[in-house]
Write an enzyme that holds these catalytic residues in place. Sequence first.
Site, mmCIF file in Angstrom:
data_model
loop_
_atom_site.group_PDB
_atom_site.id
_atom_site.type_symbol
_atom_site.label_atom_id
_atom_site.label_comp_id
_atom_site.label_asym_id
_atom_site.label_seq_id
_atom_site.Cartn_x
_atom_site.Cartn_y
_atom_site.Cartn_z
ATOM 1 N N HIS A 1 0.820 -1.218 0.000
ATOM 2 C CA HIS A 1 0.000 0.000 0.000
ATOM 3 C C HIS A 1 0.849 1.260 0.000
ATOM 4 C CE1 HIS A 1 0.016 0.860 4.453
ATOM 5 N NE2 HIS A 1 0.044 -0.448 4.581
ATOM 6 N N ASP B 1 5.765 1.072 7.261
ATOM 7 C CA ASP B 1 4.364 0.733 6.949
ATOM 8 C C ASP B 1 3.745 1.743 6.013
ATOM 9 O OD1 ASP B 1 1.796 -0.217 6.936
ATOM 10 O OD2 ASP B 1 1.334 0.386 8.995
ATOM 11 N N GLU C 1 -5.303 1.944 2.224
ATOM 12 C CA GLU C 1 -5.273 0.722 3.041
ATOM 13 C C GLU C 1 -5.554 1.083 4.485
ATOM 14 O OE1 GLU C 1 -3.412 -2.519 5.543
ATOM 15 O OE2 GLU C 1 -3.139 -0.366 5.605
ATOM 16 N N GLU C 2 -4.976 2.206 4.919
ATOM 17 C CA GLU C 2 -5.078 2.586 6.331
ATOM 18 C C GLU C 2 -6.482 3.062 6.710
ATOM 19 O OE1 GLU C 2 -2.903 1.664 8.231
ATOM 20 O OE2 GLU C 2 -0.891 1.857 7.392
ATOM 21 N N ASP D 1 3.284 -6.108 3.170
ATOM 22 C CA ASP D 1 2.978 -4.973 4.022
ATOM 23 C C ASP D 1 3.878 -5.037 5.269
ATOM 24 O OD1 ASP D 1 1.780 -2.868 5.309
ATOM 25 O OD2 ASP D 1 -0.211 -3.765 5.441
ATOM 26 N N HIS E 1 2.504 2.972 13.273
ATOM 27 C CA HIS E 1 1.465 4.000 13.153
ATOM 28 C C HIS E 1 1.784 5.263 13.957
ATOM 29 C CE1 HIS E 1 -1.980 1.366 11.351
ATOM 30 N NE2 HIS E 1 -0.913 1.440 10.590
HETATM 31 ZN ZN LIG Z 1 0.314 -1.467 6.391
#
Ligand SMILES: [Zn+2]
Length: 512
Positions: free
Chosen positions: A285, A297, A329-330, A358, A452
């Site tokens: 992604h 990520d 994606e998130e 991912d 994140h």
């Molecule tokens: Zn991811």
Amino acid sequence: MARLSVVAALAFTGAASALQIPLQIPINTPWTETPAVHQDDGDELPLIDSKTLQDRIASSSLEARAKVLYDLAKRSEDEYNHPTRVIGSKGHEATLTYIQSTLAQLGSYYNVSSQSFPAVTGNVFESRLVVGAEVPSSAAPMGLTPPTRNNEPVHGQVILAENEGCEPSDVPEQASGNIVLIKRGTCPFGTKSENAGKAGALAAIVYNTDPEPVQGTLGTPSPDHVATFGIGGTEGSKYVEKIRKGEKLDAIAYIDAEVRTIVTTNIIAQTLGGDAENCVMAGGHSDSVAEGPGINDDGTGSLSLLEVAVQLSRFRVNNCVRLAWWAAEEEGLLGSDYYVSQLSGEDNQRIRLFMDYDMMASPNYAYQIYNATNEENPTGSAELKELYIDWYEDQGLNYTFIPFDGRSDYDGFIRNGIPGGGIATGAEGVKTKDEEAMFGGKAGDWYDPNYHQIGDDLRNLALDAWEVNTKLIAHSIATFAKSFKGFPERNADAEISSYGRDVKYHGSKLVV
Ligand SMILES: [Zn+2]
Ligand SMILES: *[C@@H]1O[C@H](CO)[C@@H](O)[C@H](O)[C@H]1NC(C)=O
Ligand SMILES: *[C@@H]1O[C@H](CO)[C@@H](O)[C@H](O)[C@H]1NC(C)=O
Ligand SMILES: *[C@@H]1O[C@H](CO)[C@@H](O)[C@H](O)[C@H]1NC(C)=O
């Protein structure tokens, strides 16, 4: 391998005209790719060979690409006060342009297309929950929650929903003008919030059945959703007990948030060469969360695929190779879901399998393989898992299995009968003592301590793991680009078995 050369601003003409991606920001890549030498379908090129392709993968090239990506993430600083590649940001637009322009340099080896789609995105600017006289420390607003009325605090009595709040009749009449407390389970959080909204509640609180907080999302917005918090089971059951004893519990809920729809874009590249009826597909992604630049990520998976795309262009393929960079994606796997939803029945059958990449370089990594099976998942998923196992074993490396539970972009494929799987190096999971012995790193810490968060930057990469996994990605693509011998045929008549059990995730957040 990409050679370093003088910084060159790329010429966008031609490449850009086919796109709907805004290209007002010129991208300076620190190298130019070797000019494409191949004809349309790569007829004169040597046949793909896994070992040769793997040998072309080096961490120095991956790292150079990560540096470019981080610079692109910084373009969002004006708006977000920190680097990010969240959808709708300049950093994400620049990421798309970078992927696109890198592929454009490979001449006509790939047919590159883009697919725009609407994506729902939520932002919580401020929130607060007070129950009785205390602020529950586990309270967190749910993803895609609407704000409280007029983006101001609301006040009401805490009313307990019956059962798990999954039926409108589970929410009592007194909920109207008050705040509903609902137990987690049975149905999605979105349904609970909707039922609270339909009953006229001002806000909803979903309490966990485990002691931990719930990092959940309401999913697809509904006009009936009300401002919704998740809280941990310890605090939740304390309030339930008080209410059951007849105590009157008041609460103040406040969420200042917005939910809006923006248009964002998937990028798809397919080899012109190879049997177009039999494609091996892989994806990562292109977007990050708003909180940080998302270099691990999923900068890593995206860049692994880009590097493999570049190296693959020196080879002839027997089967078509299709690569995807998903957006949103998130926000809940929106790009990959949209892509699969747009496939005709025949298009679906042309995809022999989908491989998800991912998070390839978590600093405290484990070599993780999605635990897909042919019993629970579409046939072929187990054969793919075997390919990863065999490769790690050949390298003398350890590996573990992780749940195949809907947390990344394979989900839409699996739910639509397309076999799949993938590898990862770990997110917010905690490394065990055994895994410390198997992979090094530190037991008790997250695999990716910056998952994140703002710290998912250039320092948040295990380059050794990244190189290892990119070689495995190259191997997975090369193997099927050469032959599907021994790999199960797709069967249009097969009943779709997606997971064979309930999954609680759709993307990184819980939905149930
Ligand atoms: Zn991811
Ligand atoms: C390139 O891909 C697009 C989108 O899938 C497709 O419509 C088009 O026919 C393809 N072009 C070639 C030359 O294969
Ligand atoms: C992997 O899946 C198999 C079959 O469903 C199951 O028996 C096994 O416990 C799973 N392993 C892990 C680590 O999830
Ligand atoms: C694999 O794990 C074992 C412990 O289970 C460890 O002794 C060994 O060194 C590990 N191998 C590698 C290559 O790290």
